[in-house]
Design a protein around this motif. Structure first.
Motif, PDB file in Angstrom:
ATOM      1  N   VAL A  95      36.345  15.567  64.333  1.00  0.00           N
ATOM      2  CA  VAL A  95      37.362  16.441  64.927  1.00  0.00           C
ATOM      3  C   VAL A  95      38.723  15.976  64.394  1.00  0.00           C
ATOM      4  N   PHE A  96      39.489  16.903  63.849  1.00  0.00           N
ATOM      5  CA  PHE A  96      40.730  16.551  63.148  1.00  0.00           C
ATOM      6  C   PHE A  96      41.955  17.093  63.882  1.00  0.00           C
ATOM      7  N   LEU A  97      42.863  16.196  64.268  1.00  0.00           N
ATOM      8  CA  LEU A  97      44.120  16.600  64.917  1.00  0.00           C
ATOM      9  C   LEU A  97      45.299  16.236  64.010  1.00  0.00           C
ATOM     10  N   HIS A  98      46.148  17.228  63.762  1.00  0.00           N
ATOM     11  CA  HIS A  98      47.305  17.070  62.869  1.00  0.00           C
ATOM     12  C   HIS A  98      48.463  16.353  63.556  1.00  0.00           C
ATOM     13  N   GLY A  99      49.540  16.166  62.802  1.00  0.00           N
ATOM     14  CA  GLY A  99      50.742  15.516  63.323  1.00  0.00           C
ATOM     15  C   GLY A  99      51.881  16.485  63.575  1.00  0.00           C
ATOM     16  N   TYR A 100      53.073  15.918  63.736  1.00  0.00           N
ATOM     17  CA  TYR A 100      54.283  16.682  64.053  1.00  0.00           C
ATOM     18  C   TYR A 100      54.604  17.680  62.939  1.00  0.00           C
ATOM     19  N   ASP A 112      48.598  19.197  45.865  1.00  0.00           N
ATOM     20  CA  ASP A 112      48.326  19.575  44.475  1.00  0.00           C
ATOM     21  C   ASP A 112      47.022  20.375  44.354  1.00  0.00           C
ATOM     22  N   GLY A 113      46.539  20.900  45.490  1.00  0.00           N
ATOM     23  CA  GLY A 113      45.457  21.890  45.444  1.00  0.00           C
ATOM     24  C   GLY A 113      44.044  21.336  45.366  1.00  0.00           C
ATOM     25  N   ARG A 114      43.883  20.015  45.545  1.00  0.00           N
ATOM     26  CA  ARG A 114      42.522  19.460  45.576  1.00  0.00           C
ATOM     27  C   ARG A 114      41.916  19.626  46.967  1.00  0.00           C
ATOM     28  N   GLU A 115      40.631  19.296  47.074  1.00  0.00           N
ATOM     29  CA  GLU A 115      39.956  19.429  48.362  1.00  0.00           C
ATOM     30  C   GLU A 115      40.479  18.395  49.356  1.00  0.00           C
ATOM     31  N   GLY A 116      40.730  18.817  50.572  1.00  0.00           N
ATOM     32  CA  GLY A 116      41.188  17.913  51.605  1.00  0.00           C
ATOM     33  C   GLY A 116      40.040  17.151  52.247  1.00  0.00           C
ATOM     34  N   PHE A 117      40.396  16.322  53.238  1.00  0.00           N
ATOM     35  CA  PHE A 117      39.394  15.502  53.924  1.00  0.00           C
ATOM     36  C   PHE A 117      38.282  16.347  54.538  1.00  0.00           C
ATOM     37  N   ALA A 118      38.633  17.521  55.048  1.00  0.00           N
ATOM     38  CA  ALA A 118      37.619  18.355  55.703  1.00  0.00           C
ATOM     39  C   ALA A 118      36.483  18.659  54.731  1.00  0.00           C
ATOM     40  N   ASN A 119      36.822  19.068  53.513  1.00  0.00           N
ATOM     41  CA  ASN A 119      35.788  19.348  52.513  1.00  0.00           C
ATOM     42  C   ASN A 119      35.014  18.093  52.114  1.00  0.00           C
ATOM     43  N   ILE A 120      35.766  17.006  51.920  1.00  0.00           N
ATOM     44  CA  ILE A 120      35.117  15.762  51.480  1.00  0.00           C
ATOM     45  C   ILE A 120      34.028  15.363  52.475  1.00  0.00           C
ATOM     46  N   PHE A 121      34.341  15.434  53.770  1.00  0.00           N
ATOM     47  CA  PHE A 121      33.370  14.958  54.763  1.00  0.00           C
ATOM     48  C   PHE A 121      32.312  16.010  55.095  1.00  0.00           C
ATOM     49  N   LEU A 122      32.664  17.276  54.911  1.00  0.00           N
ATOM     50  CA  LEU A 122      31.659  18.336  54.995  1.00  0.00           C
ATOM     51  C   LEU A 122      30.602  18.093  53.919  1.00  0.00           C
ATOM     52  N   ARG A 123      31.049  17.752  52.732  1.00  0.00           N
ATOM     53  CA  ARG A 123      30.116  17.424  51.641  1.00  0.00           C
ATOM     54  C   ARG A 123      29.281  16.200  51.966  1.00  0.00           C
ATOM     55  N   ASN A 124      29.832  15.300  52.800  1.00  0.00           N
ATOM     56  CA  ASN A 124      29.096  14.101  53.215  1.00  0.00           C
ATOM     57  C   ASN A 124      28.159  14.382  54.384  1.00  0.00           C
ATOM     58  N   GLY A 125      28.108  15.626  54.841  1.00  0.00           N
ATOM     59  CA  GLY A 125      27.126  15.991  55.864  1.00  0.00           C
ATOM     60  C   GLY A 125      27.638  16.041  57.287  1.00  0.00           C
ATOM     61  N   TYR A 126      28.948  15.903  57.467  1.00  0.00           N
ATOM     62  CA  TYR A 126      29.504  15.974  58.825  1.00  0.00           C
ATOM     63  C   TYR A 126      29.919  17.402  59.177  1.00  0.00           C
ATOM     64  N   SER A 127      29.719  17.785  60.431  1.00  0.00           N
ATOM     65  CA  SER A 127      30.346  18.997  60.951  1.00  0.00           C
ATOM     66  C   SER A 127      31.830  18.704  61.131  1.00  0.00           C
ATOM     67  N   VAL A 128      32.679  19.659  60.760  1.00  0.00           N
ATOM     68  CA  VAL A 128      34.118  19.430  60.909  1.00  0.00           C
ATOM     69  C   VAL A 128      34.732  20.460  61.852  1.00  0.00           C
ATOM     70  N   TYR A 129      35.590  19.967  62.721  1.00  0.00           N
ATOM     71  CA  TYR A 129      36.308  20.794  63.694  1.00  0.00           C
ATOM     72  C   TYR A 129      37.794  20.560  63.477  1.00  0.00           C
ATOM     73  N   LEU A 130      38.481  21.579  62.961  1.00  0.00           N
ATOM     74  CA  LEU A 130      39.886  21.435  62.568  1.00  0.00           C
ATOM     75  C   LEU A 130      40.775  22.110  63.611  1.00  0.00           C
ATOM     76  N   VAL A 131      41.624  21.299  64.229  1.00  0.00           N
ATOM     77  CA  VAL A 131      42.371  21.749  65.411  1.00  0.00           C
ATOM     78  C   VAL A 131      43.803  22.160  65.062  1.00  0.00           C
ATOM     79  N   ASP A 132      44.267  23.257  65.655  1.00  0.00           N
ATOM     80  CA  ASP A 132      45.705  23.507  65.837  1.00  0.00           C
ATOM     81  C   ASP A 132      45.996  23.174  67.298  1.00  0.00           C
ATOM     82  N   GLN A 133      46.884  22.237  67.539  1.00  0.00           N
ATOM     83  CA  GLN A 133      47.147  21.850  68.936  1.00  0.00           C
ATOM     84  C   GLN A 133      47.912  22.962  69.660  1.00  0.00           C
ATOM     85  N   PRO A 134      47.934  22.945  70.986  1.00  0.00           N
ATOM     86  CA  PRO A 134      48.675  23.960  71.737  1.00  0.00           C
ATOM     87  C   PRO A 134      50.111  24.092  71.213  1.00  0.00           C
ATOM     88  N   GLY A 135      50.530  25.337  70.975  1.00  0.00           N
ATOM     89  CA  GLY A 135      51.895  25.569  70.500  1.00  0.00           C
ATOM     90  C   GLY A 135      52.066  25.428  69.000  1.00  0.00           C
TER      91      GLY A 135
END
Lengths: 361, 361
Positions: A95-100, A112-135
């Motif tokens: 589960v991924f929570l962003h910053g300010y 620079d347009g490469r794959e982010g962590f979400a893709n890297i770990f999806l490729r490693n077999g993890y389910s990924v949940y990418l959050v936009d926090q309230p507001g």
């Protein structure tokens, strides 16, 4: 009888044909991108947590635009989640929570347009949940509206995020220097749409964890502080990976001086942080002494607090590791180690830790 | 020699092994979700278009938080795009623009949690580009800040979007009546972060089309009007699929009375709309006569204008089809036909049109 066998043979043939098509597509895709294609069992969006407020009055459905007449509800203060689940996913989700000033984009694609962590770990077999926090981002509907500013501040962020002291790039910085990447990076910023306090974020994050199930919570920067509190509220948080968290959660009465410790929490809650493995990463260009640059002093203070905090958690039986990346030979990282030019290397360090802690099953 | 052959055999074996793994994963995934797994060659996010503004003054990198001191830039007014490209993608991409108060979520997942149009057409082999327009969602950074309201207005939208005259659901409406789905639907709303005029949206959309390449532009509701104008600006728009567009682009001097026609554009620009196939879908519950419900009269006026507009485009050699879904036997749709309960059927109608127009190669 003969017909049944024929039917079965046809089905088997049809199925085999489908598999061969999938295969051919997979091979072709790999040739084009240099990556194996991503295989996604399920993907989608959902909201989690939040509240409902009501206005006094009576709603008239014949004049629906008279909002001042009241009698309406507002669903707000939720998190918004985009998830992707690979086939045969590992036991723990991520589960991924962003910053300010950021959104889940922080984890999706690098400047620079490469794959982010979400893709890297999806490729490693993890389910990924990418959050936009309230507001933020797709979770823009809040109960307390904010005043949005459009004052130019790109250089503030360039400097605060330790790309350099604008316009100078830090020597050896792992950040692309071409104008297209910088343009992309600046445009990742997106404002808060409301005055959202930490408790609101923690409630929403806890609701996200109820949907993701047992998982590893990733936080970045300002996401760090609500991240610790989410772990004290929800046992689905089985580990925390924090990139440059801006704040730390101490037991009441043990908050160190300075402004990075926030408020303390009851020892009973704090003790929950001692039950899960935690790793905290900091990038480069954090000075060991006070300097004339306010941004560098800020991060120096954060790293100092991080070490004090790890000591407190570990002295109560916890398992916190603070990794200052340059100390293990990984140099040049900004405030965004997960999307810097060496993000593959940064991910590699994490993959080792996940394995060491048995979180990669 | 022998070694080389051995190596080659090993490579072939390794490759075959990889393919078999992919295959096994695919089969397992299909068993779990009832869907074939999605195969994604490439996915990510990017910004498109926008502008850069500068503040007077001199930026001091040692005190980066003094934004009032000026000397800074702001990258703003871009669109934000999440894209997914399947292996062996069809020639035309699909670009999706949301409506008022919405974001790309409109196309991702339905209120009751089924796959949205983006997944459906990704499975059909199209690359999908899902847009947040300037001032919305992940594209929140604008040059002209907006004032955000938190006044409760769920019932306004329920009614305006023709789910029913709140609290009554329309008879036979293709919208889930359980509270979880309604909660999900209300939380999809997200506010504008800035005062963004149509030209800003059109510029950003044109930049999106430059990145997607030749494609089919999907619009919903308030996205309709900037959609037409994007097609007059950028030849990459090879077809338009509009769900309940709220506005239409007429030639100068031929704008019909009423407020749904907007401003006219020069005939030379307008003529570009006559060169591409266009289909426009409207849902149910649009009355043929004036009623006492303001929301229904609104949509009646829109549908009337749509027909007037189609006549003008077609009289100049265009290919616009207006489809009022109940007239072809598809009943119960709200303002969101693409995510209503019968969205598969609605997609089926579109798939036929795409095939008829040769857009599915």
């Amino acid at each position: 009888m003969g017909n049944t066998v024929d039917m079965r043979n046809k089905k088997v043939l049809g199925f085999t044909f489908l598999l061969v098509l999938t295969l051919v597509a997979a091979v072709r895709a790999q040739k084009i991108t240099g990556h194996k294609p991503l295989l996604i069992q399920q993907q989608g969006t959902f909201s989690a947590g939040g509240t409902v407020v009501k206005s006094d009055g009576v709603f008239d459905p014949l004049k629906p635009w008279n909002v001042t007449q009241g009698g309406q509800t507002r669903h707000a203060d939720h998190a918004d989640v985009f998830y992707q689940i690979p086939p045969k996913a590992k036991k723990l989700s991520m589960v991924f929570l962003h910053g300010y000033g950021q959104s889940r984009r922080s984890w999706q694609t690098t400047a620079d347009g490469r794959e982010g962590f979400a893709n890297i770990f999806l490729r490693n077999g993890y389910s990924v949940y990418l959050v936009d926090q309230p507001g933020r981002g797709h979770a823009g509907q809040t109960t307390k509206p904010g005043q949005i500013s459009a004052i130019p501040d790109d250089q503030t962020w360039f400097t605060q995020f330790r790309i350099g002291l604008y316009p100078k790039f830090n020597d050896g910085v792992q950040f692309p220097k071409d104008s297209a990447s910088l343009d992309h990076f600046f445009r990742m910023m997106t404002p808060s749409t409301g005055s959202v306090n930490e408790a609101v974020v923690v409630n929403a994050m806890s609701a996200v964890m109820n949907k993701s199930g047992d998982g590893i919570l990733f936080t970045h920067s300002a996401g760090g502080s609500p991240g610790w509190k989410t772990a004290t509220k929800n046992a689905h948080v089985r580990a925390i990976v924090a990139y440059e968290p801006g704040g730390f959660t101490f037991p009441e009465g043990q908050v160190p001086e300075g402004n990075r410790g926030g408020k303390g929490i009851p020892m009973e809650e704090f003790m929950k942080l001692t039950k899960i493995p935690i790793v905290v990463y900091f990038g480069d260009f954090i000075p060991s002494e006070q300097t004339e640059a306010a941004s560098l002093n800020f991060w120096r203070s954060v790293l100092t607090t991080a070490r004090q905090w790890a000591e407190v958690v570990n002295s109560h039986g916890g398992d916190v590791r603070i990794v200052h990346l340059p100390e293990i030979g990984i140099k040049g990282n900004t405030h965004f180690p997960m999307s810097d030019l060496n993000s593959d290397q940064v991910a590699g360090v994490l993959i080792k830790w996940l394995k060491e802690k048995g979180l990669d099953k």
